[in-house]
Each structure stands twice: as structure tokens, then as C-alpha cells.
Motif scaffolding. Structure first.
Motif, PDB file in Angstrom:
ATOM      1  N   GLU A   1       0.768  -1.152  -0.049  1.00  0.00           N
ATOM      2  CA  GLU A   1      -0.108  -0.047   0.046  1.00  0.00           C
ATOM      3  C   GLU A   1       0.737   1.380  -0.099  1.00  0.00           C
ATOM      4  N   TRP A   2       0.319   2.417  -0.681  1.00  0.00           N
ATOM      5  CA  TRP A   2       0.825   3.583  -0.555  1.00  0.00           C
ATOM      6  C   TRP A   2       0.463   4.118   0.896  1.00  0.00           C
ATOM      7  N   TRP A   3       1.165   4.878   1.440  1.00  0.00           N
ATOM      8  CA  TRP A   3       0.789   5.578   2.796  1.00  0.00           C
ATOM      9  C   TRP A   3       1.451   6.770   2.895  1.00  0.00           C
ATOM     10  N   CYS A   4       0.677   7.639   3.979  1.00  0.00           N
ATOM     11  CA  CYS A   4       0.940   8.914   4.058  1.00  0.00           C
ATOM     12  C   CYS A   4       1.209   9.106   5.692  1.00  0.00           C
TER      13      CYS A   4
ATOM     14  N   CYS B   1      -1.443  14.231   0.459  1.00  0.00           N
ATOM     15  CA  CYS B   1      -0.584  14.078   1.313  1.00  0.00           C
ATOM     16  C   CYS B   1       0.606  14.767   1.229  1.00  0.00           C
TER      17      CYS B   1
ATOM     18  N   ALA C   1      -3.049   7.854   6.305  1.00  0.00           N
ATOM     19  CA  ALA C   1      -3.911   7.307   5.212  1.00  0.00           C
ATOM     20  C   ALA C   1      -3.052   6.226   4.600  1.00  0.00           C
ATOM     21  N   THR C   2      -3.850   5.233   4.112  1.00  0.00           N
ATOM     22  CA  THR C   2      -3.162   4.200   3.152  1.00  0.00           C
ATOM     23  C   THR C   2      -3.942   4.159   1.899  1.00  0.00           C
ATOM     24  N   SER C   3      -3.497   3.471   0.928  1.00  0.00           N
ATOM     25  CA  SER C   3      -4.195   3.348  -0.219  1.00  0.00           C
ATOM     26  C   SER C   3      -3.604   2.308  -1.105  1.00  0.00           C
TER      27      SER C   3
ATOM     28  N   ILE D   1      -1.686   8.887  -2.501  1.00  0.00           N
ATOM     29  CA  ILE D   1      -2.878   9.408  -1.856  1.00  0.00           C
ATOM     30  C   ILE D   1      -2.907  11.069  -2.059  1.00  0.00           C
TER      31      ILE D   1
END
Lengths: 123, 239, 634
Positions: free
Chosen positions: B60-63, B78, B68-70, B75
Motif C-alpha cells: 500500500e501507499w501510505w501517508c 498528502c 492514510a493508506t491506499s 494519496i
């Protein structure tokens, strides 16, 4: 159970006798061509696995996980059958491997259920 | 029964019940046991998948700023410098997977070369046949490919640490490094084993009577390979 | 292979090749290793018994003041760990070592030096675990070591580190022995010794080895997680990081339940040898005994979560594990009935061994039935963590495993030593232990149902628990006196006991066809087996011709008759060379694990240095071992 007459002498003799038995199996072992084809199939499946990983629509689809599990199971099985010679070897080895493997896989699956990890994705 | 017959019956070892060598049965029992070892490690990884409370995450991408994760991609919103990519490097690991698979090919060729060492020319004419006949070449190749896999793993581990993932960071880090680290330790032991065989081969040559020594190391090596086949799919590819 | 070769006429002892300390340190003879296992595990039985006695002294009366809460925690943890890992398993291993090669007609195990390695790892591991007492940090988290109680947050001292590392070391011993015995049984059976002709003890031992090699890797991994959490700050059991203490419980019991069968099946095997001999009847339902053993082992991997009903796994999981647990009662019950039918109509001889064996059949049933009770989740919710559970597992472990193992000691002592145990002392041992076990553990059913929780170090008067606790504590005194008499019997009889012939009991299996104690090569000629009970078999007169019926000489303290048994060299039998290398490998491995303790003292560099040094020494000793041939070239 064929019992040869007792071996005379040193463990060396026994060892070579056993190697001879193993040597008898060599003819049944696959040749370079089989090994080459197995390697090719392994490579192709690996390429397909990585390729589908980069197709978002496929990743999102319901068959992504089953497809990957199947592909890796095929790789697993052909390495075990051809490279580990389980297809050609004594059936005892098959039992020594598949018995524990079944218990191991059942344990993994049971744990997945117990930790609510095994759920069917619905879209 | 004459005295000499008694003496003969007593001499040496009786043949094994199954006609198989003790060591090969033991290594298969060991491999069965290892199935449970890796089953425990893999179960733990899967149970803890998606339960880490902080990043980095495998897929996952994360901030960091918004937590937040995606899985879909970067995201929106961010702040710069706070957005992180999924940490698993599939191209690199695909290469290392390929290296390990090819080492298994080299290993079966090493075994075939040792088993047929007493039959010059068994592998056919020409340079191809001569190559296939060299047990030293294939043992060395297997060991080098195994060491190559370990180099990939060392690269992967150090780059993860640079990106902020250690064994302490989160559940993913703990279970990932332990699982792949255990596998790497098995590869390391296998490389040492292969180098030992290579040393014996160089010193006195390995022939059909030593085939079993190479056979059991090969079984171990292929098993470590199939474990990686499972890990590659379950850890790296399945999101 | 011709087997009509004259079996030497024997009685009395074989010629001792060598004695003295060095010969014991370097031995690779399975019988000597069996004796080492036997002696060491009986020593730890005394230690574990002392721990139990202190526990019962504390609980004899309300508000006991014998020990503090911390010491009480250490006592029950070490009592459980000792009795399971240092007593019942290695005592079973003593019989595996002695009997597997003898019962299948082999001259040793498949890997004699690995066998020695297993023993030395066990010895050093057990010492390491108990060193913790002397530095005041004995393990205190229960034998199950539940997280998060055992994580660094709740257990800051060394206690749990000793437990974790000690169990890792002991696991190596069991695993190495497991691969060894599997190979031995598969591959070293004498001609004609088909699987379905193997003595039941060997069968149960075979099944147990599979349980060991499949269950121990799981506890190894669970312990590694705990170790990493404690030493390296990983998050496996850290709740704040999303970790789940239930993971520990699941992994522990995936190991822990097969472990229960690892503890009981060897005793079942021994009893299945003792009962036919003293009933003068073949075992009833031999194939069913084998298949039920397999079924118990197989189902044993599918019942683990019945230890965890109280955590609330949900109705489906509770139902599944409740049902599988009840299913396992079927093959177990089949065994009980087979033993009863073995005795039915037999010519019973009530020797001490027989009494211990019959006691297992009777009292294991008591423990088994209470086990079926808490297979039902609603009932278990009432019983869990009470003394009812303590009563249950002591009935299966003490009244089951230990009774069976004592039956084995009385039955096989002549084979170990060439001398019989004294029957009078044996009777005192049996009756006092029998009364003690029931007096200790039966009242615990009641204190448990009255609500007394496990693992409490003191309790208030007036809850209806006083009488039951006092009875339990009095029972321990009986057990203690019985055990002391038994140990005195073992010691004294090994010096001056009546000389046993090859077959003092008129037993049917192969191990009784050779001298007691057996010569180092066991069988001068590898026998050909034609039936399950070769020594009772009129079709194999060759095996029985020279076996004197019954005891040769009842005289006490006599020196054994000096009938000379030919040595291996004279017979031309190649024997493995003694080797000190397994001992060194075991020592360095133990030291390597022990060095990790330094991490906890914030001496990380020291720990790393020591681990590297000992790992190097271990590798060097392994190379030295593996590159030395087992035998001289002939």
C-alpha cells in the motif's frame, strides 16, 4: 522385501552396494532435456505471475488470488516431482513428504479460519 | 553351518530393510519437519498481514502525516515528503526468484554429473556434453547462484532499512524479516554445504559412490527453493 | 538369511568392553545412552517431585506461608517444565533407545553419534534450565508461557529467557532423536520384521517420533517470536502494535496437544508389552492397537484449540474442536478395551510391573473421562483454570504416563542391568505411589468443582477447600515415600539384585532372546522373524532354544555366572567407534544459546561475540564429527 545375502566386509562395500542400487535408478531419472523443460516451465510461470501482478484489472478480479496460488502450486509440484525425483523415487519418500505437508497446509488453513483471514472476497 | 559361513554371516552390516540409505530417509523426515517450521512462519505472516498500525506497508501507499493508506496509488493531499511507496520491490525479487530457480536446475545437473562420473561421455558428444559432465562446474554454479540470491536479499534488507522498515518497526517488519530471514539462513546453510561438497570434489573427486551425499544436499536445496516459491507468491505477489 | 546359527548359551553379563568416565562420555552405544537417559531423567524426577512437595506444603492449609508468591510461580512453572521436558520425554527416550533396536533386531540406531548428541543436548539443556534457580531467576510464566505475561513488559528479569532458551535447546535434542528413530525403525528391521509384526512399543515409539518432528518446529517458531520480542524488540506479541497474544496460544497448543500424546503413547506402548507377558496371552486386537495409535496421533493435530475455549473463538470453532476432541476418545477407549480383553481369561501374574501397568489402564480411564467432560465447551468454561483441570492432567500424566513408565522400568530393568528389581520393595513402591497418586489428585476434582483456581499461591479458609487440599498434600507424602523406596530399589537392585537370565519373564519379543545386559552388538546373528511373538512361536525354535525359562538364579547379590559372551571383534561385527565430538557439539550449541542471555543484560556486543565464537566452535565440531567415519575401515 528382497534381502541380499549379508555383505562381507567394510561399510565401504555396503555404501558402494547402495550406490549401485541408486545407480540402478539413474536410468529412470529424468535426463537433461526433462530438467531443461522443467526450468523453462518454472521461468514462464514466474514471468506470468509477475506480469499479472501489474494488471490492475486482474489484481482486482476475484480470480487473482486463486490464479496465483494455482501457479505457485504448479511450480511447487513440478520441482518436487522432477527435481526432487519424488515422481521416480521410492514411495516411502512420497509418504514422508506428503504426510507432513498435508498436516502443515491444513494447519495453515485452520489458522486462517481462526483468525478470520479466510474470507471469500465478494467483488 | 560351517564356521566360515558363520563368520561371513556376522561380517559387515546387514542390508537396510528398505534397501534405501539411512541418510536419505532422515533428510526426507527432516524436510517433513521443516514443512511445519515454515508453515508456522507463513501462517504468522498471513495472520498479521494488514494488521500493522504504522507503515511502511508491503503493497500500500501510505501517508505519514495523515496516516492514510491506499492500495490503488498515491494519496491525494498528502504533504510532500510524507508520501511513501509500497515497500516490496517486485522487479528485484523477481530476479532473485529466477536466480534461485536456476540454482535448482544447476543442482540437478550437479547430481546427474556425480551419478554418472564413472561413465565418460554419458552426456553426449561435443562441448555441451563435456559441460554437463562437470560436477565441479555445477556445484560451483549452484553455490554461486545461492550466494547471488543472498546478495539480492542483503540488498533488499538494507534498502528496506533505509526506507524505514526494520524488524522493530511494525508487525509487517517483524513477520517479514523473520520469515525471509529464516529462509535466508537456510540458503546460507545450503551454500556452505555445497561449498563443502565442492571442496571434497576438488580434493578427491565425487563419483557414483558419493551420489548420496550430493543427493541429500540436493533435496535440501530444492526444498529451500520450493519454500521460496511459496513465499514469493504469498508474501510478494498476493496483495 | 540362515538363522539356525547357534545362539550362544548365555545368562549373566556380557564382557564389559570398557568402563570408566571416558567410556561414558564418548559412548555411542544405544544401551549406554539409554542408561544415561534413564539416570538423568530419574534424577530430574526427584527434583520435580521436590518442587511439587513444596507446592503442596504451601497449599496444605489456608494462607500457607512456606514460600512467597514469586517462588510459588517459579515452583509450579519449573515443576511442569521439568516433569514434561526433563522427566517424561527423556524417560520415554530411555526406552526408545534401549528397546527400538532390540525389538526390531538391529545392532544400534541408524545414527549412533547423533543419538549421543541428543542425549548430551538434553543433559546440558536441563542443566541450563535449572541454573536459573541459583541466580534467583527461575522461569515463572507457567509451562505454557502465555503472552503477554511472558513478554518483556510484564517479565523484566531473566526468568523467561531461561525458559525460552532452555526449551529451544531441549527441542533440538528431541528433533535429532526423532529423525534418528524414524530412520532406525523404517530401515533397520530384521528380515521378516514387517511393520505389522513390530512390537507395539516400537509402533508407539514410531508414531511418537512423527509427533515430535511435526510438533516441535511449531514451538520452536513460537519461542523464536517470543525471544525476538524480548531480545530485539519485535512486535509479534505486542498488543499496542497490533500483535495478538492469541497467536502464542494457538502456536503453543498446536505443539502442546501433540505433546500430550508424545507423553502418553510411549507409556501405552510399554503397557502393551507388559500386559501380554504377564497375562500369557497375545495382545488383543494388535492391528486395532496400531491403527488407533495412528488415529490418535493424526487427530492430535486437529484438537489444539480445546485448550482455548475460554478465549471465545466463536461457536463454529468451539464446535469443531469439541467434536474432534470427543472423536479422539474413541481410539483411546479402544485401546483401554483391548488391554482389558488381553487380560481377560489370561494367566495373570501380579508382578510389580503388571500392577503398574494395570493401574495405568484403570487410572488413565479416570483422566480420560474427565478429559471428555471438558471437551464440551460449556462444561469446559466451568472447569477451565480450576483444580479440576489439574486433577485431569495429573491423572493422565502421573497415573497414566508415569505408571506406564514405572511398569517399563520394573519390566525392563533386568534387560538394562542383568538383575531383577526386588519385588518386596517394588510392592511398597507401587502401593504407596498408587495410594499417594489417588489421594493427591482425586480430591482435586472436588476442590476444582468448588471453584479453586489453579496457580494461586494461597487461599482463604471457609471456601470448602481445606479438606481437599489437606488430603492432596498428605497424598504427596505417600508419593514421596513410595518414590524414595522405588529409587532405593533401583540403586540396590542394580548392585545386588537377583540375576536375571536372558528372559526372566517368559516374554515373547525379540529383546528377550539375547543376554541381559545385551552385548554391545546385541545380536550375534541378525534374527529372521516369522511372527509377532517370536519367542512364543513354536515355529521359530531357533530363537528360543537357548533361552532359559524364567529366572536363572534367584540368589541375591551373587556374582553373575561367568559364561563368556564373544566380543564383537571375535564375531567380526563392525562396531561404531566411540566419539567425544557429539558431546562437544552439544556443549557448544548449548553455550551458543546460553550466550544470548547477555543481550538481556545490555551487553549486546558481548552476546554477539560469544554467539559467533560458540557458533564457530559448533560448526568446527560438526565438521570434525561428520568428516570422521563412524567405523574403522576393515
Amino acid at each position: 522385501m528382497a534381502h541380499e545375502p549379508a555383505h562381507h566386509g567394510a561399510p565401504e562395500t555396503v555404501a558402494s552396494a547402495e550406490a549401485h542400487v541408486a545407480g540402478g535408478e539413474v536410468h529412470e531419472h529424468p535426463t537433461w532435456h526433462t530438467y531443461k523443460w522443467v526450468a523453462l516451465i518454472l521461468t514462464v510461470i514466474t514471468i506470468v505471475e509477475v506480469w499479472v501482478y501489474y494488471i490492475p484489472a486482474f489484481v482486482a478480479s476475484r480470480i487473482f488470488v486463486p490464479a496465483l496460488l494455482t501457479m505457485s502450486a504448479v511450480k511447487f509440484v513440478i520441482v518436487v516431482m522432477f527435481y526432487m525425483h519424488l515422481k521416480y523415487d521410492h514411495k516411502l519418500f512420497r509418504a514422508l513428504f506428503t504426510g507432513p505437508l498435508i498436516i502443515a497446509m491444513t494447519t495453515i488453513i485452520a489458522l486462517m479460519f481462526l483468525f478470520a483471514k479466510l474470507v471469500i472476497r465478494t467483488g | 553351518m560351517s564356521t566360515t559361513a558363520v563368520a561371513h554371516a556376522h561380517a559387515g552390516h546387514p542390508p537396510t530393510t528398505t534397501g534405501l540409505d539411512h541418510r536419505k530417509i532422515a533428510i526426507w523426515a527432516f524436510i517433513g519437519s521443516e514443512c511445519m517450521l515454515f508453515a508456522s512462519l507463513i501462517s504468522t505472516y498471513l495472520i498479521y498481514k494488514g494488521r500493522s498500525v504504522t507503515g511502511p506497508f508491503p503493497h500500500e501507499w501510505w501517508c505519514r502525516a495523515t496516516k492514510a493508506t491506499s492500495a490503488a496509488g498515491p494519496i491525494a493531499g498528502c504533504p510532500a515528503g510524507e508520501l511513501f511507496k509500497p515497500i516490496l520491490n517486485i522487479p528485484v525479487t523477481s530476479q532473485s526468484t529466477f536466480v534461485l530457480l536456476m540454482s535448482s536446475l544447476a543442482m540437478v545437473l550437479a547430481l546427474a554429473a556425480v551419478e554418472n562420473n564413472d561413465k565418460p561421455g554419458w552426456a553426449g558428444p561435443g562441448w555441451g556434453g563435456r559441460l554437463l559432465e562437470s560436477s565441479k562446474l555445477w556445484l560451483l554454479t549452484t553455490a554461486i547462484l545461492g550466494a547471488g540470491f543472498l546478495c539480492y536479499q542483503a540488498y533488499e534488507f538494507t534498502s528496506f532499512i533505509h526506507e524505514g522498515l526494520t524488524i522493530k518497526t511494525n508487525l509487517f517488519g517483524s513477520s517479514f524479516f523473520t520469515l525471509t530471514g529464516f529462509h535466508g539462513a537456510h540458503v546460507t546453510a545450503g551454500v556452505l554445504w555445497l561449498l563443502t561438497l565442492l571442496a571434497i570434489d576438488i580434493k578427491r573427486g565425487l563419483g557414483p559412490r558419493d551420489a548420496l551425499l550430493v543427493d541429500i544436499s540436493a533435496l535440501y536445496w530444492h526444498f529451500v527453493d520450493v519454500v521460496w516459491i511459496a513465499i514469493f507468491t504469498l508474501v510478494y505477489l498476493i496483495r | 538369511m540362515a538363522t539356525t546359527a547357534a545362539v550362544p548359551t548365555y545368562s549373566g553379563t556380557s564382557e564389559h568392553a570398557e568402563t570408566g568416565l571416558w567410556s561414558w562420555l564418548t559412548t555411542v552405544d544405544h544401551k549406554r545412552i539409554a542408561a544415561l537417559y534413564l539416570g538423568t531423567s530419574l534424577f530430574w524426577f526427584l527434583i520435580g517431585g521436590i518442587e511439587a512437595t513444596i507446592i503442596r506444603a504451601q497449599l496444605a492449609f489456608p494462607n500457607g506461608k512456606v514460600v512467597s508468591a514469586q517462588v510459588f510461580n517459579e515452583l509450579f512453572t519449573m515443576h511442569g517444565t521439568t516433569m514434561i521436558f526433563l522427566v517424561v520425554m527423556p524417560l520415554s527416550a530411555a526406552f526408545f533407545n534401549l528397546l527400538i533396536p532390540l525389538q526390531i533386531g538391529a545392532r544400534d540406531v541408524a545414527f549412533p553419534r547423533l543419538n549421543a548428541f541428543s542425549y548430551w543436548v538434553y543433559l546440558f539443556g536441563s542443566i541450563f534450565l535449572n541454573v536459573s534457580w541459583f541466580i534467583g531467576s527461575a522461569p515463572d510464566g507457567g509451562w505454557f508461557g502465555y503472552t503477554p505475561l511472558t513478554t518483556l513488559a510484564y517479565s523484566k528479569n531473566l526468568n523467561i529467557d531461561f525458559w525460552v532458551l532452555g526449551l529451544q535447546i531441549l527441542g533440538v535434542s528431541s528433533l535429532a532423536a526423532g529423525f534418528n528413530f524414524i530412520t532406525t525403525i523404517v530401515n533397520m528391521r530384521a528380515p521378516g520384521m514387517y511393520f505389522m509384526r513390530m512390537p507395539i512399543f516400537t509402533w508407539m515409539a514410531f508414531i511418537v517420533q512423527f509427533l515430535i518432528v511435526l510438533a516441535f518446529p511449531v514451538i520452536t517458531i513460537a519461542l523464536i517470536f517470543l525471544q525476538f520480542d524480548r531480545f530485539f524488540g519485535t512486535n509479534f506479541y505486542e498488543i499496542a502494535q497490533g500483535g495478538d497474544p492469541l497467536l502464542w496460544q494457538h502456536l503453543f497448543w498446536i505443539f502442546g496437544h501433540p505433546e500430550v500424546y508424545i507423553l502418553i503413547l510411549p507409556a501405552f506402548g510399554l503397557v502393551s508389552e507388559v500386559l501380554p507377558t504377564f497375562s500369557r496371552k497375545p495382545l488383543f486386537g494388535y492391528p486395532v492397537m496400531v491403527y488407533s495409535g495412528m488415529l490418535i496421533a493424526f487427530l492430535g493435530f486437529g484438537v489444539w484449540a480445546h485448550h482455548m475455549f475460554a478465549v471465545g473463538m466463536g461457536p463454529i470453532a468451539d464446535t469443531v474442536f469439541g467434536v474432534t476432541t470427543m472423536l479422539i476418545a474413541i481410539p483411546t477407549g479402544v485401546k483401554i478395551f483391548n488391554w482389558i480383553f488381553t487380560m481377560w481369561g489370561g494367566v495373570l501374574r501380579f508382578t510389580t510391573a503388571m500392577k503398574f501397568a494395570i493401574t495405568l489402564v484403570a487410572l488413565f480411564t479416570v483422566g480420560g473421562i474427565s478429559g471428555v467432560m471438558h471437551a464440551s465447551p460449556p462444561a469446559d468454561l466451568q472447569q477451565t483454570d480450576t483444580y479440576f483441570i489439574v486433577a485431569h492432567f495429573h491423572y493422565v500424566l502421573v497415573a497414566g504416563s508415569m505408571m506406564g513408565l514405572f511398569a517399563g522400568v520394573y519390566y525392563y530393568f533386568p534387560k538394562f542391568t542383568g538383575r531383577l528389581l526386588d519385588e518386596t520393595l517394588g510392592n511398597w513402591h507401587f502401593w504407596l505411589f498408587f495410594i499417594g497418586v489417588n489421594l493427591t489428585f482425586f480430591p482435586m476434582h472436588f476442590s476444582g468443582l468448588y471453584g479453586m483456581p489453579r496457580r494461586i499461591y494461597r487461599y482463604d479458609a471457609g471456601q470448602g477447600w481445606e479438606l481437599f487440599n489437606l488430603l492432596s498434600s498428605i497424598g504427596v507424602a505417600f508419593q514421596a515415600v513410595g518414590t524414595i523406596i522405588g529409587f532405593w530399589n533401583f540403586w540396590r537392585s542394580s548392585k545386588v539384585g537377583a540375576i536375571a537370565g536372558a528372559d526372566p519373564w517368559g516374554a515373547p519379543t525379540l529383546e528377550w532372546s539375547i543376554p541381559s545386559p545385551p552385548p554391545d552388538y546385541n545380536f550375534a546373528t541378525i534374527p529372521t522373524v516369522t511372527s509377532r511373538y517370536p519367542l512364543w512361536d513354536v515355529k521359530s525354535p531357533a530363537l528360543t532354544a537357548d533361552v532359559p525359562p524364567g529366572v536363572v538364579d534367584r540368589g541375591r547379590g551373587r556374582t553373575p555366572p561367568t559364561i563368556r559372551i564373544p566380543t564383537a571383534r571375535e564375531l567380526g561385527i563392525p562396531m561404531p567407534n566411540p566419539s567425544i565430538k557429539p558431546l562437544f557439539a552439544a556443549l557448544f550449541m548449548t553455550l551458543m544459546f546460553a550466550s544470548l542471555i547477555a543481550i538481556h543484560k545490555d551487553k549486546v556486543q558481548l552476546a554477539v561475540a560469544l554467539v559467533i565464537v560458540f557458533a564457530g566452535a559448533l560448526t568446527a565440531s560438526l565438521y570434525a564429527w561428520l568428516l570422521t567415519p563412524l567405523e574403522d575401515e576393515h
